[in-house]
Scaffold this active site. Structure first.
Site, short mmCIF file in Angstrom:
data_model
loop_
_atom_site.label_atom_id
_atom_site.label_comp_id
_atom_site.label_asym_id
_atom_site.label_seq_id
_atom_site.Cartn_x
_atom_site.Cartn_y
_atom_site.Cartn_z
N GLU A 52 0.82 -1.22 0.00
CA GLU A 52 0.00 0.00 0.00
C GLU A 52 0.85 1.27 0.00
O GLU A 52 0.40 2.31 -0.49
CB GLU A 52 -0.97 0.02 1.18
CG GLU A 52 -2.10 -1.02 1.09
CD GLU A 52 -1.72 -2.36 1.68
OE1 GLU A 52 -0.52 -2.60 1.95
OE2 GLU A 52 -2.63 -3.20 1.88
N PHE A 114 -11.10 -6.68 14.88
CA PHE A 114 -10.06 -7.20 13.99
C PHE A 114 -9.76 -6.15 12.91
O PHE A 114 -10.65 -5.64 12.25
CB PHE A 114 -10.53 -8.51 13.33
CG PHE A 114 -9.53 -9.04 12.34
CD1 PHE A 114 -8.27 -9.46 12.76
CD2 PHE A 114 -9.83 -9.09 10.98
CE1 PHE A 114 -7.34 -9.94 11.84
CE2 PHE A 114 -8.91 -9.58 10.07
CZ PHE A 114 -7.66 -10.00 10.49
N GLN A 115 -8.49 -5.83 12.75
CA GLN A 115 -8.00 -4.84 11.78
C GLN A 115 -8.60 -3.45 11.98
O GLN A 115 -8.77 -2.70 11.02
CB GLN A 115 -8.19 -5.33 10.33
CG GLN A 115 -7.33 -6.57 10.05
CD GLN A 115 -7.22 -6.93 8.60
OE1 GLN A 115 -8.15 -6.70 7.83
NE2 GLN A 115 -6.09 -7.51 8.22
N LYS A 164 -17.20 -0.43 6.75
CA LYS A 164 -17.66 -1.47 5.83
C LYS A 164 -19.18 -1.45 5.70
O LYS A 164 -19.73 -1.58 4.60
CB LYS A 164 -17.18 -2.82 6.34
CG LYS A 164 -17.49 -3.97 5.41
CD LYS A 164 -16.84 -5.25 5.89
CE LYS A 164 -17.04 -6.37 4.87
NZ LYS A 164 -16.33 -7.59 5.25
N MET A 468 24.46 8.33 0.97
CA MET A 468 24.40 9.64 1.62
C MET A 468 24.73 9.52 3.11
O MET A 468 25.41 10.38 3.67
CB MET A 468 23.03 10.28 1.41
CG MET A 468 22.94 11.70 1.91
SD MET A 468 24.18 12.77 1.16
CE MET A 468 23.23 13.46 -0.20
C1 LIG Z 1 12.61 5.64 4.44
C2 LIG Z 1 13.93 6.24 4.74
N1 LIG Z 1 14.77 5.64 5.61
C3 LIG Z 1 15.98 6.18 5.87
C4 LIG Z 1 16.35 7.36 5.29
C5 LIG Z 1 17.69 7.99 5.63
N2 LIG Z 1 18.55 8.04 4.43
C6 LIG Z 1 18.68 9.16 3.68
S1 LIG Z 1 19.67 8.93 2.35
C7 LIG Z 1 19.98 7.35 2.78
C8 LIG Z 1 20.90 6.48 1.95
C9 LIG Z 1 20.33 6.18 0.61
O1 LIG Z 1 21.10 5.15 0.05
P1 LIG Z 1 20.85 4.68 -1.44
O2 LIG Z 1 19.41 4.45 -1.68
O3 LIG Z 1 21.75 3.55 -1.75
O4 LIG Z 1 21.25 5.98 -2.28
P2 LIG Z 1 22.67 6.73 -2.39
O5 LIG Z 1 22.73 7.74 -1.29
O6 LIG Z 1 23.76 5.70 -2.27
O7 LIG Z 1 22.63 7.38 -3.73
C10 LIG Z 1 19.30 7.00 3.96
C11 LIG Z 1 19.40 5.68 4.62
C12 LIG Z 1 15.43 7.97 4.41
N3 LIG Z 1 15.68 9.13 3.83
N4 LIG Z 1 14.24 7.39 4.13
#
Ligand SMILES: Cc1ncc(C[n+]2csc(CCOP(=O)(O)OP(=O)(O)O)c2C)c(N)n1
Length: 559
Positions: A52, A114-115, A164, A468
């Site tokens: 979802e 439920f749910q 529902k 990042m």
């Molecule tokens: C849902 C979620 N969880 C954690 C983060 C924290 N976060 C920001 S950038 C990043 C790394 C992203 O890694 P990747 O998808 O491999 O992309 P890259 O930076 O290597 O281009 C994380 C964990 C986030 N922004 N969103």
């Protein structure tokens, strides 16, 4: 004329009446009466997602691409809670979305049925509006209101929770008298002081125009361009303002903020006037606000009065939609150029230092996508280093051709949002660009693309890290790469398992051919780019730092 219909049928009728083409959803117990009615309304095409969260992102992508609400549907409990991240993402970025959730029957509400989940309570702070429908007699009105509220003024997500038994309840149905476009509620007349704003523009030595998402939402491209040309003000586009002004235009400077170009941030720090249109001066743009644009007075044009003066002090605030406000400001300002100021900014420019050691640079990959698609693509990016490269290195010339999760920064956004964008723009190549981390958050949606024939092209920038976060660890945590190395499956074989084309690109010589083959394929396709593992995004303003203090090169190794 009135007919007796079930709530579920009334729901379908209103969706038809509102011109809905696609529903992104997933069935379950509390929404089954709706799914029972749905086949009677074949103009409503249901896209069965695999999670979802993806339904909410796909609706968001559709909403951003069209300006009309994207619709997502889920059952109660876990179905509804799975929508939450997508709803929050749409809320932070002002995207029009209508989320419809099934709820347990009225007699069971409040009994831990439920749910049963209080999805209204959970989503209260992340929706523009939400409601629980108490009786079939109010269902059509609540739904029509939801569509109107999602788009009018500053767009956003609206949630309608339908028990529902209300879906099964019989009620009378009549066509909406104002069928078609939702009617906007009358607005309070706001007195805007264009004369003072124009006087500030005339008096400034170093003015800048800073444009954000509001320009895209209001379709104000021509007006913003005309204002820039008439005044000679250089133009800065925020992350969500990218593609609101043509890149390559002589007045375009680039992106500001944490990963903004040095010359853009220096221009902000030297500016004596910033005219901001449809942006909210968020902290990724301003850095530490106490040091932001210390010499500048700010003229802020925004649809939402709550944004004026929220993050930065404003000299003149103008409230209204970006298109009409900008038109009136164009009339009020006197023509001028800013040649001396522009020459000064040119001297701030630096050579790009992106520290690529490998030959497969993000720039060459993005150039490949641009060349193969002839610049016609919409690029939907995920979150991380690649998002910044996609923002800074791709030359956006088409309005609204860059879509990303800016405010919430939701990893996993790109792949499902790109499905919504592709359905909205069937004739346009749509490329989702993700990191190896974010791609793995929603790659299950490849199955949806195959089943529903949605030919999204997926580029993965594989650096073997949550890049990042690894970069932050390198800069600010003494290179302790805690929980950032990330394993990936073999994406070519993954593509094969889904029955779609998959390519791996290891050198720049392979780039163009792989992109061309993926782009020409009639179905979805995956292209994995093996990029330099420890490449960094430069420049970078340290979190909480001032725009005047960028990190521009590799920090010394921790001692
Ligand atoms: C849902 C979620 N969880 C954690 C983060 C924290 N976060 C920001 S950038 C990043 C790394 C992203 O890694 P990747 O998808 O491999 O992309 P890259 O930076 O290597 O281009 C994380 C964990 C986030 N922004 N969103």
């Amino acid at each position: 004329m009135t007919d007796q219909l079930t709530g579920a049928q009334i729901l379908c009728r209103v969706l038809q009446e509102q011109g809905v083409e696609y529903l992104f959803g997933y069935p379950g117990g509390a929404i089954m009466p709706f799914y029972h009615a749905l086949p009677e309304y074949p103009s409503l095409r249901h896209i069965l997602v695999r999670h979802e969260q993806a339904a909410a992102h796909a609706a968001d992508g559709y909403g951003r691409a069209t300006g009309r609400p994207g619709v997502c549907v889920a059952t109660s409990g876990p179905g509804a809670t799975n929508l939450v991240t997508g709803i929050a993402t749409a809320h932070m970025d002002s995207a029009p979305v209508v989320a419809i959730t099934g709820q347990v029957s009225r007699g069971m509400i409040g009994r831990d049925a439920f749910q049963e989940t209080d999805i209204l309570g959970i989503t209260l702070p992340i929706t523009k509006h939400s409601c629980l429908v108490q009786d079939v007699s109010e269902l059509a009105d609540r739904l029509r209101e939801a569509f109107a509220i999602a788009t009018e003024g500053r767009p956003g997500p609206v949630l309608v929770d339908i028990p529902k038994d209300v879906q099964n309840q019989k009620g009378s149905w009549s066509e909406s008298r104002a069928s078609g476009a939702p009617t906007a509620t009358p607005r309070v007349e706001i007195i805007n002081d264009f004369t003072s704003a124009a006087a500030l523009v005339a008096a400034a030595q170093r003015p800048l125009l800073m444009v954000g998402h509001g320009v895209i939402l209001a379709d104000a491209y021509a007006e913003v361009k005309a204002l820039a040309v008439k005044t000679g003000m250089p133009v800065i586009t925020t992350l969500l303002g990218i593609s609101a002004f043509p890149e390559g235009h002589e007045l375009h400077l680039g992106m500001p903020g944490m990963h903004g170009e040095v010359h853009v941030n220096r221009a902000i720090q030297h500016a004596d006037l910033i005219v901001g249109i449809g942006l909210r001066f968020d902290d990724r743009v301003t850095g530490n606000t106490s040091g932001f644009a210390p010499r500048a007075r700010i003229v802020h044009l925004d649809l939402d009065p709550a944004e004026i003066g929220k993050n930065v002090p404003v000299a003149v605030g103008l409230v209204g939609d970006a298109k009409s406000l900008t038109s009136r400001l164009i009339e009020a300002v006197t023509a001028r150029d800013c040649l001396t100021w522009r020459a000064e900014i040119e001297r701030y420019r630096r050579d790009r230092n992106e520290a690529y050691r490998g030959d497969l640079s993000p720039e060459s990959i993005l150039r490949g996508i641009e060349e193969v698609t002839g610049g016609s693509a919409t690029i939907v990016s995920d979150v991380g280093q690649h998002q910044m490269w996609v923002a800074k290195l791709y030359p956006y010339r088409q309005p609204n051709s860059h879509i990303t999760s800016g405010g919430l920064g939701t990893m996993g956004f790109a792949v499902p949002a790109a499905m919504g964008v592709k359905l909205a723009r069937p004739g346009t190549p749509v490329w989702a660009v993700s990191g190896d981390g974010g791609f793995q958050m929603n790659m299950q949606e490849i199955a949806t693309m195959v089943q529903e024939k949605i030919p999204v092209k997926m580029a993965i920038f594989n650096n073997g890290y949550l890049g990042m976060v690894r970069q932050w660890q390198q800069f600010f945590h003494g290179r302790r790469y805690s929980a950032t190395p990330i394993w990936s499956p073999d994406y070519v074989r993954l593509a094969e398992a889904y029955g779609i084309a998959g390519y791996r690109v290891e050198t720049s010589r392979q780039t163009e051919e792989a992109i061309a083959r993926a782009n020409a394929d009639p179905g979805p396709a995956v292209v994995e780019f093996m990029i330099e593992q420890e490449a960094n995004v430069y420049p970078m303003i340290p979190p909480g730092g001032s725009l005047s203090e960028p990190i521009e090169a590799e920090p010394a190794p921790a001692g």
